[in-house]
Design a protein around this motif. Structure first.
Motif, PDB file in Angstrom:
ATOM      1  N   TYR C  87       0.851  -1.200   0.000  1.00  0.00           N
ATOM      2  CA  TYR C  87       0.000   0.000   0.000  1.00  0.00           C
ATOM      3  C   TYR C  87       0.886   1.250   0.000  1.00  0.00           C
ATOM      4  O   TYR C  87       0.709   2.157  -0.813  1.00  0.00           O
ATOM      5  N   ASN C  88       1.873   1.265   0.891  1.00  0.00           N
ATOM      6  CA  ASN C  88       2.722   2.453   1.035  1.00  0.00           C
ATOM      7  C   ASN C  88       3.510   2.762  -0.230  1.00  0.00           C
ATOM      8  O   ASN C  88       3.598   3.910  -0.662  1.00  0.00           O
ATOM      9  N   LEU C  89       4.100   1.731  -0.835  1.00  0.00           N
ATOM     10  CA  LEU C  89       4.914   2.006  -2.025  1.00  0.00           C
ATOM     11  C   LEU C  89       4.056   2.371  -3.224  1.00  0.00           C
ATOM     12  O   LEU C  89       4.510   3.091  -4.132  1.00  0.00           O
ATOM     13  N   VAL C  91       1.200   4.155  -2.953  1.00  0.00           N
ATOM     14  CA  VAL C  91       0.876   5.560  -2.683  1.00  0.00           C
ATOM     15  C   VAL C  91       2.050   6.453  -3.086  1.00  0.00           C
ATOM     16  O   VAL C  91       1.877   7.460  -3.785  1.00  0.00           O
ATOM     17  N   TYR C  92       3.238   6.085  -2.656  1.00  0.00           N
ATOM     18  CA  TYR C  92       4.438   6.890  -2.927  1.00  0.00           C
ATOM     19  C   TYR C  92       4.610   7.117  -4.427  1.00  0.00           C
ATOM     20  O   TYR C  92       4.807   8.240  -4.888  1.00  0.00           O
ATOM     21  N   GLY C  95       1.934   9.170  -6.109  1.00  0.00           N
ATOM     22  CA  GLY C  95       2.131  10.570  -5.728  1.00  0.00           C
ATOM     23  C   GLY C  95       3.240  11.226  -6.521  1.00  0.00           C
ATOM     24  O   GLY C  95       3.104  12.356  -7.000  1.00  0.00           O
ATOM     25  N   ALA C  96       4.346  10.525  -6.680  1.00  0.00           N
ATOM     26  CA  ALA C  96       5.482  11.094  -7.411  1.00  0.00           C
ATOM     27  C   ALA C  96       5.095  11.386  -8.856  1.00  0.00           C
ATOM     28  O   ALA C  96       5.363  12.469  -9.383  1.00  0.00           O
ATOM     29  N   ALA C  99       2.603  14.305  -9.249  1.00  0.00           N
ATOM     30  CA  ALA C  99       3.239  15.618  -9.141  1.00  0.00           C
ATOM     31  C   ALA C  99       3.913  15.995 -10.456  1.00  0.00           C
ATOM     32  O   ALA C  99       3.837  17.137 -10.902  1.00  0.00           O
ATOM     33  N   LYS C 102       1.242  17.022 -12.777  1.00  0.00           N
ATOM     34  CA  LYS C 102       0.772  18.364 -12.440  1.00  0.00           C
ATOM     35  C   LYS C 102       1.743  19.425 -12.971  1.00  0.00           C
ATOM     36  O   LYS C 102       1.319  20.444 -13.527  1.00  0.00           O
ATOM     37  N   ASP C 137      -7.544   5.648  -2.394  1.00  0.00           N
ATOM     38  CA  ASP C 137      -7.181   6.723  -1.460  1.00  0.00           C
ATOM     39  C   ASP C 137      -6.529   7.904  -2.160  1.00  0.00           C
ATOM     40  O   ASP C 137      -6.568   9.033  -1.673  1.00  0.00           O
ATOM     41  N   MET C 138      -5.910   7.643  -3.299  1.00  0.00           N
ATOM     42  CA  MET C 138      -5.266   8.739  -4.035  1.00  0.00           C
ATOM     43  C   MET C 138      -6.285   9.511  -4.865  1.00  0.00           C
ATOM     44  O   MET C 138      -6.322  10.733  -4.846  1.00  0.00           O
ATOM     45  N   ASP C 139      -7.133   8.773  -5.610  1.00  0.00           N
ATOM     46  CA  ASP C 139      -8.094   9.456  -6.486  1.00  0.00           C
ATOM     47  C   ASP C 139      -9.120   8.432  -6.965  1.00  0.00           C
ATOM     48  O   ASP C 139      -8.777   7.523  -7.722  1.00  0.00           O
TER      49      ASP C 139
END
Lengths: 257, 257, 257, 257
Positions: C87-89, C91-92, C95-96, C99, C102, C137-139
C-alpha cells in the motif's frame, strides 16, 4: 588429548553511512569470529574498513557475510535469483571484503551467507552449491559456515571445503533437525540457564532435545550470538564463562576438517 | 632494438541489470586493455563476470575501473569525499573485480579511475595519492592509468607503481599540457586524419601541438578510445591500421617501468 | 448506439540516467494509454518529466506504473512484502508521478502495477486489496488496470474503482482463464494473423479459445502491447489498422464503470 | 494587537528500513513544524507514512524535506546538477510526500530543502529559482523555508510564495548576514542562556549581533532545532519555556505573507 572448543560468531559491520546498527566494539570482546557485511544488504566501504581494523585489534577472526543486494530489506527478504547470479554476487562480496582485509594486513577465515540467502542456502541444494563453489573458487582454505545439517554445509563438504556447523543459542529444534519455525509458539528458548545447558550439551555430546522430547544428533562447531542489546550481550558473557568453566575453549583453529 | 608500442584502452562492462550500454563484444576485437566497471557507477556482478570472460577470450588485458557510487549520474558527477573514503572505495572495487577475475582464471593488469574520479585525481594531489596508495596496497604489480602529466600518474610513480600516461584520441591540449575544456569551441579534434596524425606523433616523438601552436612534450603510453557508436568503432579500426602500418605495436607488456 | 472500443497500453519511461530502454517517441504514435515507470523498478525524475511531456503532446493518456524498489531486477523479481508496505509504495509512486503530471499541466488517468507486483496482485487477494485501496485513497477517478479476471480487477471493483480488464496480444490462455505459463511450449501466439484474429474476437465477442480448445468468456478493455523492437512496433501498427477496419475505436473514455 | 510568534521546526522521518535515526515521537511534543524526508537522502515509504501519522496525531504541521538522491551521504554532499534536474527531483519528492499525507488525511504546509541542497539553494540563484518554481507549480499555498536572507527565500518571494526565514539556534553570524562557517572556531554558540537570549532578540527585535560586534537586521520566522540527543531535546524544552514566558507563541499560522 584434544581440548573441546567451540566458536562464537556474530554479525558485525552492519552500519551504513550515517546509519548505525549494533555495538561492534563491545561485541568484539566476547566473540571469536566476526561475520562482516559486504555492502549489499548492509555495510559500506568505510564501515568494512573500520570493522576489519577493530576485529583485527581484538584478535577476532573475520569472515565475509554476503547477502542479497537489498539494503532496504536488510537482506532478509527472499529474492529469486539463478544459482549463477548467486555465485556471482558471492564472489563479488568475498572479493570486496578480502581486499579490505588485505589493506588492513589481515585475511578472511570464513564465509557465512546472511539472512534470506542463509535460509535459502540451507534448504535449496542449487543455491547451496553455488555458494560453496564461489567460496572454493576464491580460496580453498576458507571455512564455510552454515546451519548445522543443512544443504549448505553438505555442499561445502562435497566441494572439499572446511565447514562449520552452526547452532543458535536461543532456538528450539524439530524432530527432523530443522529449527522450529519462528511462527511457532515454542520457537525460542527464553530461559538463559536452559539455553546454556543445551549449548553445553550440543558441544560436549553432540546432542539436543527436540521439541517432541526425542534426542537429536547435532554438530555444533560455532554458535551464532547477538550483541545488539544489553540483554543479549549479557547472555554472551555468561555463556562464555560457562564454556570456560566446563573446560571448553572459545574459538576454533579450523586446522582439521 | 625495442619496438614502439602503444596500448589502446576502452571502458567496458557498463551495462546494469536489463540496461545495456556499449558494444563490448565488438570493441574487444580492437583494443588491448579493457577498463571494467566495478558496480559503483556502472556494471554489476553478472555484467562483470561476463565481461571478464569475454575479454579473456579475446586476449585483452583487464583492469579495474573504479568510480563514485552514483549509478544515476554514471559516475560523472563530482562528489566531495575525504581521501580516506576514496582510498576505501578504490580498495573495495579493485577487490570485487579481482575476485571476479580469479573466478574466471585470470587477473587484473591495471586500474583506471572513472569519470569524475579520474578528473578529480588528475587535479587533486590528495585524491591522486589516495588512489595510488589503494592500488599499491592491493598489488604492487598493477599499472595505474592516469591523464598524461597529471597528479595521478605522479602519485603512482611516487609510490613505485608502474604508470601509463593516457592520451585522448580526439581532444585538443592547452599550452600547459591540460586538456582544452569541453566548454571551449576547439575542445575536440573532429577530423579523423588529423587526429590519427597527432596520435602517431605523440607515440613516436612524444610531442603534440597545443591550441596556441606551441609544441608540448607529452607521454602517450595508452590511448583512450570509445566504441559505443559505429562511427567511433570505425575510427578505432583505422587508427589501428595506421599504427600497424607505421610499425607501432598495439598493446603494452608493462614490464619495464 | 455505442461504438466498440479498446484501449492499447504500453510500458514507457523505463530509462534511467544514461541508460536508455525502449523507443518511447515512436510507440506513443500508436497507443492510447502509457504506463509510466515511477522511479522504483525503472525511470527517474528526469525521465518521468520527459515522458509525461511527450505523452501529453501525443494526446496519449498517462498512468502510474508502480513496481518493486528493485532497479537491478527491473521489478521482475518477486519480493515478499506485507500488504501494508505494498500500500505504502503504491501511494508513494502514484504521488510522485501525479506531481510530475501536475508540473506538466496534466493528470493521471490510470494505474497499472508492474512486473512481479502485477503478477502477485493477480493471484494474491491481500496484495490486490492493498493496491486497490492505495489507488482509491489517491483518487477515486483513477482506472485500475489488471489482468482480466484477476484478483486485482476484482479488488478494484469491490472498492468502487473503474477497472480495465487487460489482455495480452501474444499469449495463450488456460481453460481456467489464466495465462499459459511462459514455461510451457505453447505460452505464446507467434502468428500475427492469428493473434490479431484472437484479439478482435475478444473485443467483439468477449471470447477466447483456450489451449484445450474450449471457449472462455473474457473481458478485454485494454490490450498490453510492446514497442521496444521493430517487429513489435510493426505488429502494433497492423493491429491498429485491423481494429479500425473492423470499426473498433482505439482508446477508451473510461466514463462509465 | 498581533501576538508575536515563531515556528520551531525539526528534521524528522530520517530512518530507513531497519536503520533508525532520531527520536521522532519525543521531538514531536516540542515543535510546530516537521520537515519529513522523502526517500532520497533518507526515509522510505514506510517511514514517511508512520511519520506523517505521528505528526498529525501531535498536531504538528508537516512539510516536504527534499534532498539529493544520496542515502549513503545522507544528502550532505554537494552534487552538481542542472537547475532543471533540481526542479524535477523537488517535484518528485513533494509529490511522494503529498500522496502519503493524503493517505493519512492531511496535507503539506511547507517545503524545506535538506542538507547540501539547502546550502546550495542559499547561495546559488539558479538552484533557488528551480526549487521555488517547483514548489509554486505543486501548490501556491505551500510555505518555502530557507536560510534567512538567502537566495532561496528571495526566489520564493519573487514567485509569490509565502516564505519562512529560518534561523539556527546555535550558530554565529558574519557581518554580512551569512552563517559563520563551521570551520571557524566561533561558528557555534555553545552557551544555552546566550543562545536563548539571541533567539528572543531575533524574534522580538529582528536583530542579531554579528561576530564583529555589529548589529544585523535579521528575520526569524522559524527556528531550526535538533532533537536527536538528550542534550538537544533539553535545550528545546527550555527554549520553548522562555518563548512562552516572554509571550511569544510557538507556531505560525502562515496566513499573511
Amino acid at each position: 588429548m584434544s581440548v573441546l572448543s567451540v566458536d562464537l560468531n556474530c554479525d558485525l559491520g552492519e552500519s551504513y553511512g550515517l546509519y548505525k546498527i549494533g555495538n561492534d566494539e563491545e561485541v568484539l570482546k566476547h566473540i571469536s569470529s566476526a561475520n562482516i557485511a559486504c555492502g549489499y544488504h548492509a555495510g559500506d566501504h568505510n564501515v568494512m574498513m573500520e570493522t576489519v581494523k577493530m576485529a583485527k585489534s581484538h584478535g577476532v577472526k573475520i569472515g565475509a557475510h554476503p547477502g542479497f543486494p537489498d539494503l532496504h530489506g536488510f537482506g532478509r527478504r527472499e529474492i529469486n535469483m539463478s544459482p549463477r547470479e548467486i555465485y556471482n554476487l558471492t564472489v563479488y562480496q568475498i572479493g570486496a571484503l578480502s581486499a579490505v582485509a588485505k589493506a588492513c594486513g589481515t585475511k578472511l577465515v570464513h564465509v557465512k551467507p546472511h539472512g534470506a540467502l542463509y535460509n535459502m542456502a540451507a534448504k535449496d541444494k542449487l543455491i547451496a552449491d553455488a555458494i560453496a563453489e564461489a567460496v572454493m573458487d576464491m580460496d580453498s582454505e576458507l571455512v564455510l559456515f552454515g546451519l548445522t545439517g543443512s544443504w549448505l554445509v553438505k555442499a561445502g563438504e562435497e566441494k572439499g571445503l572446511k565447514v562449520a556447523h552452526e547452532v543458535f543459542a536461543d532456538r528450539n529444534y524439530q524432530p527432523d533437525g530443522t529449527l522450529t519455525p519462528r511462527s511457532s509458539a515454542n520457537a525460542m528458548v527464553h530461559d538463559e540457564e536452559i539455553a546454556t545447558e543445551r549449548l553445553l550439551r550440543m558441544v560436549r555430546e553432540g546432542k539436543i532435545q527436540a521439541v517432541d522430547g526425542t534426542d537429536l544428533e547435532i554438530k555444533a562447531d560455532t554458535i551464532c550470538i547477538h550483541g545488539d542489546e544489553p540483554h543479549a550481550l549479557n547472555f554472551v558473557k555468561k555463556l562464555k564463562q560457562a564454556l570456560e568453566y566446563e573446560g571448553i575453549a572459545v574459538g576454533k583453529s579450523w586446522v582439521a576438517k
